[in-house]
Design an enzyme around this catalytic site. Structure first.
Site, PDB file in Angstrom:
ATOM      1  N   ARG A 196      -0.421  -8.764  -3.304  1.00 46.11           N
ATOM      2  CA  ARG A 196      -0.437  -7.701  -2.303  1.00 46.11           C
ATOM      3  C   ARG A 196       0.492  -8.083  -1.163  1.00 46.11           C
ATOM      4  O   ARG A 196       0.420  -9.201  -0.628  1.00 46.11           O
ATOM      5  CB  ARG A 196      -1.854  -7.476  -1.782  1.00 46.11           C
TER       6      ARG A 196
ATOM      7  N   ARG B 155       9.656  -3.383  12.263  1.00 45.84           N
ATOM      8  CA  ARG B 155       8.761  -3.657  11.139  1.00 45.84           C
ATOM      9  C   ARG B 155       9.508  -4.074   9.880  1.00 45.84           C
ATOM     10  O   ARG B 155       9.098  -4.987   9.164  1.00 45.84           O
ATOM     11  CB  ARG B 155       7.888  -2.429  10.843  1.00 45.84           C
TER      12      ARG B 155
ATOM     13  N   ARG C 161       7.234   1.973   1.056  1.00 48.69           N
ATOM     14  CA  ARG C 161       7.547   0.562   1.253  1.00 48.69           C
ATOM     15  C   ARG C 161       7.884  -0.093  -0.085  1.00 48.69           C
ATOM     16  O   ARG C 161       8.708  -1.005  -0.150  1.00 48.69           O
ATOM     17  CB  ARG C 161       6.392  -0.167   1.933  1.00 48.69           C
TER      18      ARG C 161
ATOM     19  N   ASP D 258      -0.341  -5.496  14.166  1.00 42.90           N
ATOM     20  CA  ASP D 258      -1.028  -5.162  15.410  1.00 42.90           C
ATOM     21  C   ASP D 258      -2.145  -6.166  15.614  1.00 42.90           C
ATOM     22  O   ASP D 258      -2.420  -6.984  14.729  1.00 42.90           O
ATOM     23  CB  ASP D 258      -1.581  -3.735  15.365  1.00 42.90           C
TER      24      ASP D 258
ATOM     25  N   GLY E 156       0.810  -1.205   0.000  1.00 43.61           N
ATOM     26  CA  GLY E 156       0.000   0.000   0.000  1.00 43.61           C
ATOM     27  C   GLY E 156       0.845   1.257   0.000  1.00 43.61           C
ATOM     28  O   GLY E 156       0.551   2.218  -0.714  1.00 43.61           O
TER      29      GLY E 156
ATOM     30  N   ARG F 110       1.561  11.295  -8.993  1.00 41.42           N
ATOM     31  CA  ARG F 110       0.834  11.519  -7.740  1.00 41.42           C
ATOM     32  C   ARG F 110       1.582  10.943  -6.535  1.00 41.42           C
ATOM     33  O   ARG F 110       0.973  10.634  -5.502  1.00 41.42           O
ATOM     34  CB  ARG F 110      -0.578  10.937  -7.800  1.00 41.42           C
TER      35      ARG F 110
END
Length: 235
Positions: free
Chosen positions: A87, A217, A24, A204, A20, A43
């Site tokens: 994904r 992370r 990353r 989480d 997303g 963008r």
């Protein structure tokens, strides 16, 4: 070029990993790909193409939520010929057996609504992963010794939801985790006849309140990226 992707013809690989977060995407490309080249920054949504173990791979951000992912996935498949879309992202755990840092491989993705709901109308279509990708991802995760869970997830259409009753029902029915994109990715893959999968890191937990410290992370997300890459090119 498309409205939202500025890559030239031939600059997008048939295999695309979709986090997303555009930053990353940059981290994953710089960490795992050889000769990674920026092919899109329209963008601020970054996309890179490089080589992994001799295979061309594009890592392209999707933004947050199903409407944003739907834009990029549609254009990647329809205009650039993407055949495998995975994904890679974070999710919230929804079962006690699921721990922070674990990996969830999504067999199915439930949702209240998706951008495809207007097509299906009264039909409750059940979007699911590509079996070959799912099997290969499970094999890759087991080979790496990564704690992994395989099953259904919930793709929410809001982040700050106020439906504890719905979360309770998701947990009651065995949903492993919640995120915001996979259901529409699976819908589009079915529509266009391409392969799709979601490989997610639990960052989480909705039940325990546990959360992955920001310093940890990157290391944990690395397992997820490696699993996705190995699954994409498994024989």
């Amino acid at each position: 070029m498309t409205i939202h992707i500025g890559a030239k013809p031939g600059e997008i690989a048939e295999t695309v990993l979709m986090p997303g977060d555009p930053y990353r995407a940059r981290w994953a490309a710089e960490t795992f790909l050889e000769n990674a080249k920026l092919v899109n920054d329209v963008r601020g949504m970054l996309g890179y193409t490089g080589i992994w173990n001799g295979h061309p791979v594009t890592i392209h951000g999707s933004g947050m939520g199903m409407p944003s992912l739907s834009i990029y996935a549609n254009e990647l498949i329809r205009d650039y010929g993407a055949k495998t879309l995975i994904r890679i992202g974070s999710c919230g755990g929804m079962q006690e057996k699921v721990q922070v840092r674990d990996v969830i491989i999504a067999m199915t993705a439930s949702a209240l609504s998706t951008p495809s709901s207007g097509i299906f109308k009264e039909l409750n279509f059940a979007p699911c992963a590509d079996w070959s990708l799912l099997r290969a991802a499970v094999n890759a995760a087991e080979a790496k010794g990564v704690p992994t869970h395989v099953g259904g997830i919930y793709s929410a259409d809001v982040f700050y939801d106020e439906r504890p009753d719905l979360n309770e029902q998701m947990t009651r029915h065995g949903i492993l985790g919640v995120e915001m994109e996979a259901a529409e990715l699976y819908n589009l893959a079915a529509r266009y006849g391409v392969r799709a999968l979601a490989v997610l890191t639990v960052s989480d937990h909705l039940l325990t309140g546990a959360a992955l410290p920001s310093a940890d992370r990157e290391r944990s997300f690395g397992d997820m990226v490696e699993i996705a890459l190995e699954a994409a090119f498994a024989e």
